[in-house]
Structure formats: C-alpha cells, structure tokens
Design a protein around this motif. Structure first.
Motif, mmCIF file in Angstrom:
data_model
loop_
_atom_site.group_PDB
_atom_site.id
_atom_site.type_symbol
_atom_site.label_atom_id
_atom_site.label_comp_id
_atom_site.label_asym_id
_atom_site.label_seq_id
_atom_site.Cartn_x
_atom_site.Cartn_y
_atom_site.Cartn_z
ATOM 1 N N UNK A 78 79.992 6.169 5.630
ATOM 2 C CA UNK A 78 78.495 5.708 5.419
ATOM 3 C C UNK A 78 78.644 4.323 4.726
ATOM 4 N N UNK A 79 77.730 3.584 5.234
ATOM 5 C CA UNK A 79 77.711 2.020 4.724
ATOM 6 C C UNK A 79 76.332 2.075 4.124
ATOM 7 N N UNK A 80 75.829 1.108 3.137
ATOM 8 C CA UNK A 80 74.639 0.954 2.442
ATOM 9 C C UNK A 80 73.875 0.250 3.260
ATOM 10 N N UNK A 81 74.566 -0.516 4.028
ATOM 11 C CA UNK A 81 73.628 -1.483 5.281
ATOM 12 C C UNK A 81 73.768 -0.721 6.588
ATOM 13 N N UNK A 82 72.638 -1.057 7.284
ATOM 14 C CA UNK A 82 72.843 -0.426 8.739
ATOM 15 C C UNK A 82 73.516 -1.351 9.826
ATOM 16 N N UNK A 83 74.349 -0.998 10.871
ATOM 17 C CA UNK A 83 75.255 -1.485 11.300
ATOM 18 C C UNK A 83 74.535 -2.996 11.985
ATOM 19 N N UNK A 84 73.301 -2.956 12.220
ATOM 20 C CA UNK A 84 72.827 -3.993 12.731
ATOM 21 C C UNK A 84 72.648 -5.230 11.608
ATOM 22 N N UNK A 85 72.959 -5.026 10.451
ATOM 23 C CA UNK A 85 72.827 -5.961 9.396
ATOM 24 C C UNK A 85 74.168 -6.811 9.260
ATOM 25 N N UNK A 86 75.443 -6.079 9.876
ATOM 26 C CA UNK A 86 76.500 -6.888 9.846
ATOM 27 C C UNK A 86 77.078 -7.218 11.312
ATOM 28 N N UNK A 87 76.448 -6.988 12.381
ATOM 29 C CA UNK A 87 76.522 -7.038 13.572
ATOM 30 C C UNK A 87 76.682 -8.547 13.929
ATOM 31 N N UNK A 88 77.799 -9.041 14.584
ATOM 32 C CA UNK A 88 77.894 -10.240 14.753
ATOM 33 C C UNK A 88 78.032 -11.345 13.746
ATOM 34 N N UNK A 89 78.759 -10.854 12.767
ATOM 35 C CA UNK A 89 78.917 -11.685 11.210
ATOM 36 C C UNK A 89 80.106 -11.432 10.959
ATOM 37 N N UNK A 90 80.453 -12.425 9.870
ATOM 38 C CA UNK A 90 81.654 -12.413 9.234
ATOM 39 C C UNK A 90 81.778 -11.199 8.246
ATOM 40 N N UNK A 91 82.772 -10.497 8.160
ATOM 41 C CA UNK A 91 82.821 -9.287 7.046
ATOM 42 C C UNK A 91 84.006 -9.262 6.331
ATOM 43 N N UNK A 92 84.092 -8.947 5.102
ATOM 44 C CA UNK A 92 85.227 -8.867 4.384
ATOM 45 C C UNK A 92 85.266 -7.669 3.711
ATOM 46 N N UNK A 93 86.145 -6.862 3.947
ATOM 47 C CA UNK A 93 86.316 -5.246 3.502
ATOM 48 C C UNK A 93 87.030 -5.498 2.363
ATOM 49 N N UNK A 94 86.723 -4.855 1.250
ATOM 50 C CA UNK A 94 87.307 -5.016 -0.265
ATOM 51 C C UNK A 94 87.643 -3.718 -0.799
ATOM 52 N N UNK A 95 88.849 -3.531 -1.408
ATOM 53 C CA UNK A 95 89.151 -2.661 -2.269
ATOM 54 C C UNK A 95 89.907 -2.896 -3.676
#
Length: 166
Positions: A78-95
């Motif tokens: 589960x993500x706090x943002x809906x998929x539409x909010x990160x679609x076609x954008x740059x994303x950095x997955x952090x741990x």
C-alpha cells in the motif's frame, strides 16, 4: 555483542545532503520527483532526503509512504499516494538498510506496474548481502559484514540520528 557506531548524526546529515544532490543531478531535467520511503525508517529517511532536496533544487518534491509486510512481502503493498500521483514521473524508492534485498525488490515490483519516467533506489546503508539482483543507485555507505551482524539505524529527534552495527 556490543554496538559499534558506524554513522554519527553529522555523518548521516552529510550522506543525506550528498544523496539529495545526486538525486537532483539525476532528475534535473524533470519538473517533479516522488520520494517513496518504505515504512517506517525508510519513510523517515525519505522525509529527510525530500527536505534536503527541496532546499537545493527547484524540483517539486512529493513524499509517498510505502507499506510492505517485511515478513511476508508477497502480500499487497500500500502507498500513501494513489498510482495516478506518481504515474509518468521520476521516482526514488528509499529505505534505511539494504540487507538481503527482499523488501526493496518487492517494493520495486509494485512500482513496475505503473509507467515511470525514471526509477532509482536510495539507501543509507548497503550491507552487500543480497539474495536478489537489486542495487541501490544512491547509498550513504557500503558495508561488508558477516551474516550474524545486524545494522540498525536510529532516527532520534532529541539525541540525533545514528547507525549501529551489533
């Protein structure tokens, strides 16, 4: 076993700033970047990176929390943002710590269902004990440790952040 400090508060601050600059260099041609942190320490680390990135760049920075069951990562994520909010954008997955790579690779798989412009990963500590072919694009420190050793990152507002090897 005793706890050995591997990163002090000041060192972690330097790593966060350096990672923020690396992210900015990678995404400089974008208008927006999503920083997605794996709950719970990954989310705190993501917030710190997002804050540093906002200070040094003109990028619009969105934060996303990624909830994954670390004992059973095949369960829905589960993500706090809906998929539409990160679609076609740059994303950095952090741990915070890249241990075996299990958590990170299942989280990566979740984001592969959505078209992204660029997709990168960032960790504070890379342990070099991966079971899966996953790597950190941006990392604070790489450690070659024994499998019996444990790395713990503590984000503490009052006493400062630190990372321990025990």
């Amino acid at each position: 076993m005793s706890n050995n400090i591997i990163l002090t508060n000041q060192e972690i601050e330097h790593k966060i700033k350096r990672i923020a600059y690396q992210i900015y260099e990678t995404f400089v041609d974008e208008n927006e970047v999503v920083i997605a942190g794996i709950a719970s320490n990954g989310s705190i680390f993501a917030q710190k990176i997002a804050s540093a990135l906002s200070e040094i760049s003109t990028l619009k920075v969105s934060l996303c929390e990624v909830k994954i069951n670390k004992q059973n990562p095949q369960l829905p994520i589960h993500t706090s943002l809906p998929k539409e909010d990160y679609e076609n954008k740059g994303l950095v997955l952090v741990d915070d710590v890249l241990n075996s790579g299990t958590t990170l690779i299942y989280a990566v798989r979740h984001f592969l269902d959505v078209p992204l412009k660029k997709f990168k990963t960032a960790v504070l500590v890379d342990r070099n004990h991966k079971k899966y072919p996953v790597k950190a694009d941006f990392k604070g420190i790489s450690l070659s440790t024994s499998l019996l050793e444990h790395v713990q990152v503590v984000f503490d507002e009052s006493n400062g952040d630190s990372a321990f090897l025990s």
